[in-house]
Design an enzyme around this catalytic site. Structure first.
Site, PDB file in Angstrom:
ATOM      1  CB  CYS A  84      -1.006  -0.021   1.140  1.00 43.88           C
ATOM      2  SG  CYS A  84      -2.366   1.175   0.905  1.00 43.88           S
ATOM      3  CD  GLU A 127      -2.099  -6.293   4.286  1.00 46.46           C
ATOM      4  OE1 GLU A 127      -2.143  -5.108   4.643  1.00 46.46           O
ATOM      5  OE2 GLU A 127      -2.025  -6.633   3.080  1.00 46.46           O
ATOM      6  CG  HIS A 138      -4.354  -3.192   2.483  1.00 45.95           C
ATOM      7  ND1 HIS A 138      -3.271  -3.033   3.328  1.00 45.95           N
ATOM      8  CD2 HIS A 138      -4.698  -1.943   2.081  1.00 45.95           C
ATOM      9  CE1 HIS A 138      -2.981  -1.746   3.451  1.00 45.95           C
ATOM     10  NE2 HIS A 138      -3.829  -1.071   2.698  1.00 45.95           N
TER      11      HIS A 138
END
Length: 305
Positions: A142, A237, A235
């Site tokens: 990011c 994750e 993202h």
């Protein structure tokens, strides 16, 4: 093999409840294996949440990973207890002489500032430069992806009229790359950002390879130096409820944030999110660890250059 983590790290208990096998220092010392050394520079405000998200994905590997959390000396986080930072994190200065097989640098809530206006820009620039000779492969996420591309290659970022917010379909542009081993033709990635990179800037730089993008979300993954650097603008994750938490945090407070796209079941924020990125998140992190860290890093970690 599981991850090797500092004793009493909160993520250990959380992930054990999810039946994810993690190992604390005490047990890891009993195994005669050279673990991969992974540094995580965690710039996100909610440190414990981000630690847990990343460890959850890194645990999906047969290799033993020794995780070191890095912090900036020039920045004091406001949303994490100082006791947690002192117990589990080390300043860059403490780690400067070490080398790492892999490194992850997270996003940060500063993307609407010019890079040079970020209070810790000088220190993080030093870390970016250090990583080129002290880390086998670095994964930028990011804001860190934007900052790293700007620092290393002069790639600018551009403001968006509305936040890129939701779950967006992506396409791998070079399916032969090991980072995409096992991927479907299309995959989904959460995005949560107010700025963007532009594909023409990436394509004009011969040192960079645009490896994934979305029709709506634009540039999503860039590779450099044959996989020694990966830049991911989204993202993967994120946990299932992260976008929901962000949406409700900003609801009524900002006029540039809409409901996250294609996130809630039936696009109804009163219903639960539909998770469509978890499988590819696990694949990407496992592929990165296996093909770009483990199979690339020298046996003698001091030989990294």
């Amino acid at each position: 093999m599981p991850l090797r983590l500092p004793d009493r790290l909160p993520a250990i208990d959380i992930l054990k409840k999810e039946n994810i096998f993690v190992m604390d220092d005490t047990r890891a010392h009993k195994q005669d294996i050279r673990p991969l050394q992974i540094a995580i520079l965690n710039l996100m405000p909610l440190k414990i949440t981000t630690e847990t998200d990343l460890i959850r994905l890194l645990s999906n590997t047969p290799l033993q990973l020794d995780i070191t959390f890095m912090k900036l000396k020039s920045h004091t986080p406001k949303n994490t207890p100082i006791e947690h930072m002192m117990m589990f994190y080390k300043d860059f200065e403490e780690l400067r002489q070490r080398k790492f097989d892999g490194m992850i640098i997270t996003g940060a809530p500063v993307e609407q500032l010019h890079f040079e206006d970020v209070t810790y820009w000088n220190e993080i620039s030093e870390i970016f430069e250090w990583s080129k000779t002290h880390v086998t492969s670095t994964l930028y996420i990011c804001w860190a992806a934007q900052a790293g591309l700007y620092y290393h290659y002069g790639i600018p970022k551009y403001p968006l009229d509305k936040k890129m917010f939701g779950i967006f379909k992506q396409q791998a542009l070079n399916t032969q790359l090991p980072i995409f081993r096992g991927f479907d033709d299309e995959f989904f990635m959460p995005h949560s950002r107010h700025t963007e990179l532009r594909r023409e800037d990436i394509l004009q730089n011969p040192a960079l390879e645009l490896i994934a993008e979305g029709d709506e979300s634009g540039v999503s993954m860039v590779m450099a130096r044959d996989g020694r650097e990966f830049y991911v603008t989204g993202h993967l994750e994120y946990a299932p409820n992260t976008l929901d938490n962000e949406y409700r945090r900003d609801l009524g407070k900002r006029d540039d944030v809409d409901m996250p796209v294609d996130y809630y079941r039936d696009n109804d924020p009163g219903k639960e999110p539909v998770v469509r990125w978890r499988a590819h998140a696990n694949l990407m992190f496992s592929n990165w660890i296996n093909y770009y860290v483990y199979q690339t890093t020298p046996y003698n970690i001091d030989d990294i250059a």
